[in-house]
Design a protein around this motif. Structure first.
Motif, PDB file in Angstrom:
ATOM      1  N   LEU A  96      46.642 140.943  72.787  1.00  0.00           N
ATOM      2  CA  LEU A  96      45.567 141.601  72.045  1.00  0.00           C
ATOM      3  C   LEU A  96      46.104 142.270  70.786  1.00  0.00           C
ATOM      4  CD1 LEU A  96      43.650 143.200  75.057  1.00  0.00           C
ATOM      5  CD2 LEU A  96      43.304 140.966  73.983  1.00  0.00           C
ATOM      6  N   ARG A  97      47.341 142.721  70.852  1.00  0.00           N
ATOM      7  CA  ARG A  97      47.842 143.508  69.735  1.00  0.00           C
ATOM      8  C   ARG A  97      49.357 143.577  69.829  1.00  0.00           C
ATOM      9  NH1 ARG A  97      48.933 149.075  68.967  1.00  0.00           N
ATOM     10  NH2 ARG A  97      48.848 149.256  71.215  1.00  0.00           N
ATOM     11  N   ILE A  98      50.019 143.486  68.713  1.00  0.00           N
ATOM     12  CA  ILE A  98      51.461 143.720  68.660  1.00  0.00           C
ATOM     13  C   ILE A  98      51.701 144.752  67.566  1.00  0.00           C
ATOM     14  CG2 ILE A  98      53.751 142.720  68.314  1.00  0.00           C
ATOM     15  CD1 ILE A  98      52.641 140.011  69.026  1.00  0.00           C
ATOM     16  N   ASP A  99      52.344 145.853  67.915  1.00  0.00           N
ATOM     17  CA  ASP A  99      52.623 146.892  66.929  1.00  0.00           C
ATOM     18  C   ASP A  99      54.133 147.120  66.888  1.00  0.00           C
ATOM     19  OD1 ASP A  99      52.931 149.084  65.346  1.00  0.00           O
ATOM     20  OD2 ASP A  99      51.303 150.252  66.270  1.00  0.00           O
ATOM     21  N   THR A 100      54.712 146.828  65.746  1.00  0.00           N
ATOM     22  CA  THR A 100      56.167 146.916  65.635  1.00  0.00           C
ATOM     23  C   THR A 100      56.615 148.154  64.842  1.00  0.00           C
ATOM     24  OG1 THR A 100      56.150 145.568  63.634  1.00  0.00           O
ATOM     25  CG2 THR A 100      56.409 144.408  65.735  1.00  0.00           C
ATOM     26  N   ALA A 101      55.664 148.991  64.467  1.00  0.00           N
ATOM     27  CA  ALA A 101      56.000 150.102  63.560  1.00  0.00           C
ATOM     28  C   ALA A 101      57.084 151.007  64.128  1.00  0.00           C
ATOM     29  CB  ALA A 101      54.732 150.907  63.248  1.00  0.00           C
ATOM     30  N   ALA A 102      56.925 151.395  65.394  1.00  0.00           N
ATOM     31  CA  ALA A 102      57.890 152.331  65.974  1.00  0.00           C
ATOM     32  C   ALA A 102      59.280 151.696  66.046  1.00  0.00           C
ATOM     33  CB  ALA A 102      57.425 152.753  67.363  1.00  0.00           C
ATOM     34  N   ALA A 103      59.331 150.419  66.350  1.00  0.00           N
ATOM     35  CA  ALA A 103      60.624 149.733  66.427  1.00  0.00           C
ATOM     36  C   ALA A 103      61.274 149.676  65.046  1.00  0.00           C
ATOM     37  CB  ALA A 103      60.440 148.330  66.992  1.00  0.00           C
ATOM     38  N   ARG A 104      60.463 149.371  64.057  1.00  0.00           N
ATOM     39  CA  ARG A 104      60.992 149.314  62.688  1.00  0.00           C
ATOM     40  C   ARG A 104      61.539 150.661  62.244  1.00  0.00           C
ATOM     41  NH1 ARG A 104      58.960 144.644  60.083  1.00  0.00           N
ATOM     42  NH2 ARG A 104      57.227 143.903  61.344  1.00  0.00           N
TER      43      ARG A 104
END
Ligand SMILES: Cc1cc2nc3c(=O)[nH]c(=O)nc-3n(C[C@H](O)[C@H](O)[C@H](O)COP(=O)(O)OP(=O)(O)OC[C@H]3O[C@@H](n4cnc5c(N)ncnc54)[C@H](O)[C@@H]3O)c2cc1C
Lengths: 290, 764
Positions: free
Chosen positions: B59-67
């Motif tokens: 549904l969603r992939i959020d990579t902000a925190a990993a980046r």
């Protein structure tokens, strides 16, 4: 992350008192696997390998019945196979021989097996059948805990955050001992189930410890009482017949509390401890432990 | 015991001797650099995030925190793939990263590059992926008709093989016919190589990349990587890094695209090494199989008809399933004359782990079934199992159930006879506990141990089939006194690096030839190190290239001295004329010039199977027989394989020790599949992705291997007359062990691996 390498027990216990929960590493054959799988993150860690008080084994009290063997927590499997000790504790040596590969037996320790307290830990059913106690130490002193109270659940123990396992204290027993371990290959395999059998001629007891068939090592008490009746205590050998062996096996099987998992199924585990138990008892007739 | 040759100082060079592997010493000393040992200044560590679900919508992939994590240099998802989103060996059906759905546990979703592997691991934890799990499709039989889990449908390939006058389903008519029937299963085996997937990618200044990787086929990796990166192939240069075993598991792309994407996006070298656990999710496995069979024979035991329905579980993506199922169908009735056959073979998609190439490639699964059937037939006819096999053994000139006539050698009867003639091992009167079933566990009661003997025969094709344009290129350059051979054939442990030297020794009369590293920039494709094909294909190419270079050099010398070309040849590394009037070192013979010859070698063409599963689809076949002797603890169901005797059709022995190595290794894998090796999958979830719980044979599980015969009938058309020897040892060894356990227990045991409970709980 800091690594401490204490060179005396006092130093170790002080470090442990100052940093409760400080990780301890002996052979590392369990701990490092946990770290590699990401199930445990190492913070500060103390190595036990240079603490002389934890190594080796010694006698306490009389050489025969009434005396004890004190096995340091740093005792390796390879050291358990040393002929002098193996003669005194054949079932422990037999169990040690089933552990891992030569590399693992050189590194892995009794204390680590106790510390991990895995249901499949191979020394645990042996220590249960030997009625061993675990000697724990902290800066505040030492205490002796029976094995059954030390292991409180699967991979859970009564070890306090400031304590260290010092040794296992084993009463000397005269009589036949057996350890049988079932695995899906012929070596280097985690127990699908295991059976330790110890005859104590002095106390006229047969004691049975079961591994990998419950959350903690299990004593098969009813089977033990039954077996004591079918051993000729003048010779220390099983003296019953086929029906007795079958009954003994059934009673041991009934004591097991196995589960289904990816290594085996409960019904097989129960059957296998039955078979191993009767074979162990039958082997007392030949009196050759090796 | 046995005929294992010892390595002695060679009194001659070339083929037929057993020189030491050039990489053998370093490997034994721990000095050999495997792909996981590579390092480059400033390299980052790459890691891949994988799906924990067998089937789910993303549904969603959020990579902000990993980046945002310090030390993280790149976090990539499907959005960052510049070229083809899909890759695959035969069909491009597998996403580089899943973006909308995941179809198997372990499917890649994102990749990160970081300063340290631990930072990379933490970065993965910070990637938020919202999944909506869906019910996985895990039953391969149901998959045939179930709603598709992939746009390409669930049936990757259905082969409807119809052969002979009585080719439709149903019992054949005729007097006194005997029929036997059975349903068999094979579990999911892993290749279990020692060196996990690993590689190092180094970007260049021009937008290209050098990838050092362990693989089985450099050029096919390159083409897939280049397509995903949207780069021309020459900008992606693959170099073979030290390979720690392959067995088919390195045919598909694993980390290749991810690592190059990370390197190109960070402009830094990137290293990726899978953990053992990740490795179980990073490569394809052997297809599990369910197989129904009915064999019919006349009263003399001559096969009249074989009917079969074979379902292979290909898992979520196609990999090499279409070729595996083609093999399963073509070899479904074994190395026997079968006038009528009706076989339906399916490879299907499910949400189980993807399956593809593994040593034996479709021939292993069916062998466990057809050989169990042959034993049932022998019992029904009251015939000796070996005799029944001899009565039906294929020979040169016979027709397969694909309609193809075997034009090459087919010494089936010979391998059966030689194997069966090996003396049986004596039962030891007082075996040590370690030698009994249960081994170190001391569980056996000798009175409850039963011995069993089982026999099995198997075969498969060599080289690629069904019209595939299968080729290998090699290059030989003579310059300044040095002879250099270049070939992109992947050395995965099989010993090609040894063979090249032997071939060159025969051509040049010297052992001083240099084998250049395998890579894609300076030489054409060598094809895959699989299908038992490199000795034939790349061996043939190297031989041809060396001969071309030698002949070119000798021709020039002849011309220079006014001699006819056949007057000049090479001996002991020197260029000499017949009467030794001319006798030159290489350097002198070159006279400042260079010889550089490239050759592309091809085998005889083949054609695809037609809509009845008929056609001359294969080039050549290799056969082997195995006889297993087992001891079984009938109460505990523990098995000890005591001995395996084998005879194998090898064409010609080129390196005696390496042939034995292949046989022993193949038998180890065959024994593993018979009694312990299985990836356990429940609802699409893998339960034993570790060597703690995926058991492979130890030294105590490995039987004595008695080589009863290496049958040397040179194969027409094969360079040196040699057949590939890598796969036949795995094909029938599993079936032989299963047969022996059946003989010891009297149980039907229709499934491998045979588990202790199958025996212990079946017995009274
Ligand atoms: C390949 C392989 C095969 C194996 N095979 C077997 C097998 O067949 N049978 C079996 O039973 N086990 C097996 N094991 C598990 C392991 O080897 C044993 O449990 C071993 O006894 C652990 O000892 P160690 O010294 O390595 O423990 P470590 O890994 O050093 O420690 C294990 C745990 O105990 C704690 N600990 C260690 N010493 C003390 C102490 N003195 N006081 C307090 N806590 C302590 C540690 O903090 C840690 O939590 C295997 C492991 C591997 C890697």
């Amino acid at each position: 992350m800091a690594v401490f390498v204490p060179t005396s027990l006092e130093e170790l216990l002080t470090a442990r008192a100052e940093r409760p929960g400080l990780d301890l590493v002996a052979g590392g054959t369990d701990l490092v696997v946990e770290v590699n799988f990401g199930r445990h993150r190492l913070e500060d860690v103390a190595s036990l390998s240079r603490v002389p008080e934890l190594g080796g084994w010694r006698r306490e009290g009389p050489a025969g019945p009434g005396g004890h063997l004190v096995l340091g927590s740093g005792l390796t499997y390879t050291e358990m196979l040393d002929p002098t000790l193996a003669e005194l504790l054949p079932s422990l040596a037999q169990a040690a021989r089933t552990v891992g590969s030569p590399q693992i037996r050189n590194a892995g320790t009794l204390g680590g097996n106790l510390g991990t307290a895995s249901p499949a830990g191979d020394t645990l059913p042996v220590l249960a059948a030997l009625e061993a106690e675990v000697l724990l130490g902290s800066a505040a002193g030492t205490r002796l805990v029976p094995l059954g109270e030390f292991v409180t659940g699967p991979k859970r123990t009564a070890l306090a955050p400031d304590e260290v396992i010092l040794a296992a204290r084993v009463p000397v027993a005269r009589g036949h001992q057996e350890f049988l371990k079932v695995g899906t290959r012929n070596a280097m395999v985690i127990a699908v189930c295991s059976v330790a059998l110890v005859l104590d001629e002095q106390a006229r007891q047969v004691r049975v410890g079961l591994g990998s068939v419950g959350p903690v090592p299990i004593r098969a008490l009813e089977a033990e009482r039954f077996a004591a009746e079918v051993v000729d205590w003048s010779t220390g050998r099983f003296s019953g017949g086929e029906a007795d062996l079958r009954r003994f096996g059934e009673l041991v099987g009934a004591a097991a509390r196995p589960i289904d998992d990816h290594r085996s199924i409960a019904s097989y585990r129960r059957r296998a401890v039955e078979v191993c138990a009767r074979r162990a008892l039958e082997r007392t007739m030949s009196r050759q432990a090796a | 015991m046995g005929t294992a040759p010892t390595v002695a100082r060679r009194d001659r060079l070339g083929l037929g001797t057993s020189p030491l592997r050039p990489d053998g010493g370093p490997k034994v000393r721990g000095e050999f650099a495997f792909s996981s040992d590579l390092w480059a200044e400033g390299a980052l560590w790459g890691r891949v995030l994988r799906s924990p679900h067998a089937s789910a919508r993303i549904l969603r992939i959020d990579t902000a925190a990993a980046r945002a994590l310090k030390g993280v240099h790149a976090v990539l998802t499907a959005l960052d793939v510049p070229g083809s989103e899909l890759y695959g060996l035969e069909f491009q059906d597998q996403p580089v990263f899943a973006s909308d759905v995941v179809r198997y546990m372990g499917e890649p979703v994102a990749a990160v590059a970081a300063d340290h592997p631990e930072i990379a691991r933490r970065a993965l934890e910070l990637i938020e992926v919202e999944y909506e799990p869906t019910a996985p499709l895990v039953d391969p039989e149901a998959a045939i008709t179930a709603p598709p889990i992939h746009p390409e449908g669930n049936v990757v390939r259905h082969i409807r093989l119809r052969h002979g006058e009585d080719a439709e389903p149903g019992l054949p008519g005729g007097d006194g016919l005997v029929s036997v029937e059975g349903t068999y299963e094979v579990g999911m085996q892993d290749q279990a190589f020692m060196g996990p997937e690993s590689g190092l990618a180094i970007p260049d200044d021009g937008g290209g990349v050098d990838l050092y990787v362990s693989t089985q086929w450099l050029h096919v990796d390159r083409d897939q990587v280049a397509a995903c990166l949207a780069l021309p192939p020459e900008k992606v240069r693959l170099h073979l890094a030290g390979v720690g075993g392959a067995f088919g598991a390195r045919e598909d792309v694993s980390l290749q695209v991810h690592i190059c994407l990370l390197a190109l996006s960070t402009r830094r070298p990137v290293k990726v090494v899978y953990s053992r656990e990740e490795s179980f999710f990073g490569h394809v496995h052997r297809h599990p199989a369910r197989m129904w069979y009915r064999h019919s024979a006349d009263p003399q035991g001559r096969l009249v008809k074989v009917e079969a329905r074979i379902v292979l579980d290909g898992g979520a993506y196609s990999s090499s399933s279409s070729a595996v199922v083609s093999n399963a169908a073509a070899f479904s009735s074994g190395p026997y004359r079968v006038p009528n056959a009706c076989v339906d073979a399916y490879a299907v998609r499910t949400n189980n782990p993807p399956c593809g190439a593994m040593r034996g490639f479709g021939a292993v699964q069916v062998c466990t079934a057809y050989e169990a059937q042959m034993d049932k037939l022998a019992t029904a006819l009251d015939l000796d199992p070996v005799e029944l096999r001899l009565r039906n053994a294929l020979a040169s000139g016979d027709r397969l159930i694909t309609g193809q006539v075997i034009n090459g050698t087919a010494p089936v009867a010979e391998v059966i006879r030689r194997c069966a003639a090996a003396p049986l091992p004596e039962a030891r009167p007082h075996p040590p506990a370690m030698a009994l079933p249960g081994g170190a566990g001391r569980t056996a009661d000798p009175a409850r141990v039963r011995r069993g003997v089982g026999f099995a025969v198997g075969f498969k094709n060599l080289m690629y089939s069904e019209g595939f344009d299968d080729s290998s290129s090699a290059r030989c350059r003579i310059e300044g006194g040095a002879i250099t051979v270049t070939c992109a054939a992947a050395e995965v442990g099989q010993g090609f690096v040894t063979l090249v030297h032997q071939i060159a020794e025969d051509v040049f009369g010297t052992d001083g030839v240099v084998l250049a590293p395998a890579e894609t920039a300076t030489v054409g494709s060598a094809g895959s190190t699989s299908a038992s094909r490199q000795t034939w294909m790349s061996g043939g190419a190297v031989d041809a290239a060396c001969r071309a270079a030698r002949d070119a050099l000798c021709g020039r010398v002849a011309a220079r001295h006014g001699l006819s070309p056949e007057m000049v040849s090479m001996r002991d590394g020197r260029v000499v004329s017949l009467g030794r009037e001319v006798d030159l070192t290489l350097d002198e013979a070159l006279a400042g010039d260079v010889v550089d010859e490239s050759v592309t070698f091809r085998h005889a063409p083949t054609v695809p199977l037609d809509d009845k599963g008929q056609g001359d689809a294969h080039v050549s076949f290799a056969f082997a027989a195995h006889r297993a002797v087992v001891d079984v603890d009938v109460d505990l169901g523990l098995v000890r394989v005591v001995e395996i005797a084998t005879a194998q059709d090898v064409g010609r022995v080129l390196h005696p020790l390496q042939v034995v190595g292949q046989i022993e290794g193949g038998i180890a894998q065959g024994v593993g599949l018979a009694v312990m090796e299985e990836i356990l999958v429940t609802d699409g979830l893998v339960r034993n992705p570790s060597f703690t719980d995926y058991l492979i044979p130890t030294a105590l599980d490995m039987p004595v291997v008695e080589i009863a015969g290496l049958v040397e009938e040179p194969e027409p058309g094969a360079p040196f007359g040699a057949k590939g020897v890598g796969e036949p040892p795995t094909i029938s060894s599993t079936a032989a062990v299963a047969a022996a356990v059946r003989a010891a227990t009297g149980l039907e045991l229709p499934r491998v691996p045979i588990r202790p409970e199958h025996i212990a709980l079946a017995a009274q």
